[in-house]
Scaffold this active site. Structure first.
Site, mmCIF file in Angstrom:
data_model
loop_
_atom_site.group_PDB
_atom_site.id
_atom_site.type_symbol
_atom_site.label_atom_id
_atom_site.label_comp_id
_atom_site.label_asym_id
_atom_site.label_seq_id
_atom_site.Cartn_x
_atom_site.Cartn_y
_atom_site.Cartn_z
ATOM 1 N N THR A 186 41.284 122.271 -37.385
ATOM 2 C CA THR A 186 40.590 123.564 -37.290
ATOM 3 C C THR A 186 40.978 124.458 -38.463
ATOM 4 O O THR A 186 40.108 125.003 -39.158
ATOM 5 C CB THR A 186 40.911 124.258 -35.946
ATOM 6 O OG1 THR A 186 40.828 123.290 -34.900
ATOM 7 C CG2 THR A 186 39.946 125.400 -35.680
ATOM 8 N N GLY A 209 46.471 126.286 -36.104
ATOM 9 C CA GLY A 209 45.769 125.813 -34.909
ATOM 10 C C GLY A 209 46.703 125.768 -33.715
ATOM 11 O O GLY A 209 47.863 126.176 -33.803
ATOM 12 N N ALA A 210 46.200 125.278 -32.577
ATOM 13 C CA ALA A 210 47.030 125.110 -31.380
ATOM 14 C C ALA A 210 46.413 124.035 -30.499
ATOM 15 O O ALA A 210 45.214 123.772 -30.585
ATOM 16 C CB ALA A 210 47.142 126.422 -30.611
ATOM 17 N N ASP A 211 47.246 123.455 -29.648
ATOM 18 C CA ASP A 211 46.755 122.447 -28.698
ATOM 19 C C ASP A 211 46.409 123.080 -27.357
ATOM 20 O O ASP A 211 45.517 122.605 -26.662
ATOM 21 C CB ASP A 211 47.809 121.351 -28.525
ATOM 22 C CG ASP A 211 48.103 120.692 -29.864
ATOM 23 O OD1 ASP A 211 47.146 120.246 -30.512
ATOM 24 O OD2 ASP A 211 49.274 120.666 -30.288
ATOM 25 N N LYS A 269 51.979 123.595 -29.382
ATOM 26 C CA LYS A 269 51.593 123.088 -30.697
ATOM 27 C C LYS A 269 52.364 121.799 -30.986
ATOM 28 O O LYS A 269 53.316 121.471 -30.313
ATOM 29 C CB LYS A 269 51.922 124.122 -31.787
ATOM 30 C CG LYS A 269 50.954 125.301 -31.762
ATOM 31 C CD LYS A 269 51.202 126.307 -32.873
ATOM 32 C CE LYS A 269 51.279 125.737 -34.251
ATOM 33 N NZ LYS A 269 50.139 124.898 -34.670
ATOM 34 N N THR A 278 48.491 123.524 -39.923
ATOM 35 C CA THR A 278 48.132 122.102 -40.033
ATOM 36 C C THR A 278 47.144 121.746 -38.920
ATOM 37 O O THR A 278 47.286 122.226 -37.798
ATOM 38 C CB THR A 278 49.408 121.248 -39.897
ATOM 39 O OG1 THR A 278 50.267 121.572 -41.001
ATOM 40 C CG2 THR A 278 49.105 119.753 -39.930
ATOM 41 N N GLY A 322 50.595 118.711 -31.768
ATOM 42 C CA GLY A 322 49.782 117.498 -31.640
ATOM 43 C C GLY A 322 49.692 116.756 -32.965
ATOM 44 O O GLY A 322 49.672 115.524 -33.012
ATOM 45 N N GLU A 327 55.806 124.542 -38.560
ATOM 46 C CA GLU A 327 54.874 125.565 -38.044
ATOM 47 C C GLU A 327 55.637 126.682 -37.342
ATOM 48 O O GLU A 327 55.285 127.854 -37.463
ATOM 49 C CB GLU A 327 53.876 124.921 -37.078
ATOM 50 C CG GLU A 327 52.856 124.033 -37.788
ATOM 51 C CD GLU A 327 51.955 123.259 -36.854
ATOM 52 O OE1 GLU A 327 50.865 122.860 -37.301
ATOM 53 O OE2 GLU A 327 52.329 123.031 -35.691
#
Ligand code: 5RP
Length: 225
Positions: free
Chosen positions: A30, A83-85, A95, A27, A97, A104
């Protein structure tokens, strides 16, 4: 510029998807580009099953004609792209955000391989140095968990949206912890999940195998240890 970096990284990850695979679909803005690319590949004949990590991703995948399955039907996932923060040098992550951390993490846990797609702003020396740490909490437990997080010195703040409390796809709330650099993320991940009422937290330790990072000039591929 940031959008170009996200697109480069997101589209590159789609190259790892092969015919017949069960693919965890992350999610965020990106992995959005990965999913768009997979939609094109499906139109060209690629046969995959997508396991979405949020309602938003599920809608996107379905609209693009990607077949969607559940973890009950497919408890083992070949590859997840998400994705990742924040990403640290060992590919540990923050993760959540986008609020999808629980699904996830379940999907990452069920995956043989996890590829993270991100732009270069996400790379940090220590987790917590730029981003806050999301903790998903059952609403009944809000006050108790909040007090405990405060006692732990984690500077908790209830996540809000449109004037009300943010509610996840699972009907829970999120408390964002403004931790600053985290000394021992592995231990904190476990400690948080021991608090009754905490469902999951955004520390992803040892779950990512590779990160594809879009930079101003090119794509960097980082491998896990
Ligand atoms: C959602 C997430 C996202 O993967 C994370 O927030 C990164 O999103 P983006 O690619 O939009 O920066 O963990 O819960």
């Amino acid at each position: 510029m940031i959008e170009d970096m996200k697109k480069m990284a997101g589209e590159k990850a789609a190259e790892y998807v092969k015919d017949g695979m069960v693919i965890g679909l992350g999610t965020g803005s990106t992995v959005y580009y990965t999913i768009l690319k997979l939609g094109d590949m499906v139109k060209d004949g690629l046969d995959i099953i997508g396991i979405p990590t949020s309602k938003e991703t599920e809608n996107l995948a379905r609209n693009l004609g990607i077949k969607v399955g559940t973890l009950t039907e497919y408890p083992e996932i070949d590859l997840t792209i998400d994705g990742a923060d924040e990403i640290d040098p060992e590919l540990n992550l923050i993760k959540g955000g986008g609020g999808a951390l629980l699904r996830e993490k379940i999907v990452a846990y069920a995956s043989k391989k996890e590829i993270i797609v991100a732009d270069e702003r996400k790379i940090v020396e220590k987790l917590g140095e730029r981003f806050y740490l999301p903790v998903e909490v059952i609403p009944f437990s809000e006050g108790v968990v909040f007090r405990k997080l405060d006692d732990m010195g984690l500077n908790p703040k209830v996540r809000m949206k449109d004037g009300g409390k943010y509610i996840t796809d699972n009907g829970n709330m999120i408390i964002d912890c403004h931790t600053g650099p985290i000394k021992d993320p592995k231990n904190l991940e476990k400690e948080l999940n021991m608090i009754p009422g905490v469902v999951e937290n955004g520390l992803f330790i040892g779950l990512a195998d590779m990160a594809i990072v879009g930079t101003k000039k090119k794509i960097k591929v980082l491998k896990g240890v």
